[in-house]
Design a protein around this motif. Sequence first.
Motif, short mmCIF file in Angstrom:
data_model
loop_
_atom_site.label_atom_id
_atom_site.label_comp_id
_atom_site.label_asym_id
_atom_site.label_seq_id
_atom_site.Cartn_x
_atom_site.Cartn_y
_atom_site.Cartn_z
N PRO A 104 43.23 28.59 52.55
CA PRO A 104 42.57 29.75 53.44
C PRO A 104 42.83 31.26 52.98
O PRO A 104 41.88 32.06 53.14
N ASP A 105 43.94 31.59 52.46
CA ASP A 105 44.01 32.94 52.23
C ASP A 105 44.37 33.08 50.56
O ASP A 105 44.11 34.38 50.07
N ASN A 106 44.65 32.04 49.87
CA ASN A 106 45.35 32.28 48.64
C ASN A 106 44.32 31.38 47.61
O ASN A 106 43.67 30.42 48.21
N ASN B 248 51.30 36.39 44.31
CA ASN B 248 52.21 35.81 45.58
C ASN B 248 53.21 35.15 45.19
O ASN B 248 54.34 35.26 45.47
N PRO C 205 46.33 36.23 45.99
CA PRO C 205 45.30 36.34 47.04
C PRO C 205 43.88 36.27 46.62
O PRO C 205 43.54 36.48 45.63
N GLN C 206 42.95 35.66 47.65
CA GLN C 206 41.97 35.26 47.22
C GLN C 206 40.89 36.29 47.11
O GLN C 206 39.98 36.32 46.02
N HIS C 207 40.95 37.41 47.18
CA HIS C 207 40.36 38.78 47.15
C HIS C 207 40.43 39.11 46.06
O HIS C 207 39.32 40.00 45.44
#
Length: 333
Positions: free
Chosen positions: A103-105, A143, A179-181
Motif C-alpha cells: 500500500p505505501d511501500n 525505510n 516509499p512508493q513515491h
Amino acid sequence: MSYLVSLGVNADNVSLTTQKHDSLSGSSRVDMDVYVELLNQGVALSNNSLFGFELGKHIQAKDYGVLGYLVESCENLAQAINALTRFDALVADIGTTSVFFEPDNTRVEWLPKSADCKQMVLRNTTAWVATVYKILGSACQLNAVNFTFPLDDSEKNMLAMWFNCEVVDNANTNAIIFPQHLLHIPFTSENKAMFSALVKVSEEELMASKGGDRVQFSNSQFNANRHEDISHKVVALLKANPTLKGCDQQRVANALFISPRTLQRKLKQSGTSFQQILNNERKARLNELLKHHSIADTADLLGFQEQSSFTHAFKKWYSTTPLKYQKQLLARG
C-alpha cells in the motif's frame, strides 16, 4: 581484486588467490562457488567482516557493463528496477529478484542461489542502493534493509549509518524497503534515445547468452509469468503512479520492455484490455480526488487530456455528470 589492491592488500596474495581458480582466466564468467569463495577470501585479506558491503559501495555503472548504462538512462526508479530484474543475470546469475508493491511501500527481495550468502548479499544490496543514491541523491530515503543472516551490534550500526534506515538481521528474506513515491522521481540522467538503444542491445545479449531462455523464465517476480498473465503487472504499474497523467499504453509497454501491440495481445489473452484496467484504476481513485479537487483537476490527475473526455466517460460509467456526483459525494461527507 582491484578493490583489494586499492586497500593496500599485498598484490602477491591477490595473485595467488586468482591463480587458484581456472575459471578466472580465459572465460567471461566466474562460477558462483568461486565468486563466493573469492568474497570470503576478501574478508580474510582485508580483515573486515563487512567486506561485501565495502565492495558494494565502490561498484560503478561501468562494472555492470551495458546494464549499468541502461539503468542510468531510465526514466525513473520503477523503470530501473524493471531493467535490473530483467537483465541482471547478464552480469551475475546468482540469485532471483522479486518486487512487491505494498500500500505505501515497495519491497525488493533477493534470494541468492548459494547457502553461503552473507558477503554476496551485502555486496549486491549495497551496490543496488549505491547506484540509486548516485542517481537520486538526498531524495533516496529507505525505510528498512533486511538480511537473513545474523549481524553483531557493530555491524548493524555501521550498516544502519550508511543505509540511513533500520537494518534487520535474521529476517525471513533479504529485502530493500522504500516509499512508493521514490519509484517515480525523474532521473536527471534521462536519455530516452539511449534507453531504447540499450534495451535492444540487452535483449539481444540476453537471447544470445547461454541458457537465455532459462534466464528469462527464472528472473523476478516482477516479470514472472509475463507471457501467461501480464495484467497484474499493468495494474501494479498504474497503482504505483501518484497520478495517471501520461500513463498510456505506450508508456506502460515501454516499462515492461514489450511493444504496445504485444501488450495488447497479452492482455486480450488474459481476458482484459489496457483501457479496462486503466478505467478500473480511475474509478478506484475517483471519490478521493473529487473530495479534494475540482472537476478539471480530477480529470487531469486521472489522465484525461480534456475535461470533456472525462465527462463523457463519467456519464458512461455512472449515468450522471461529474458535478452532480461530486455534490452528492460531498453532501454525504
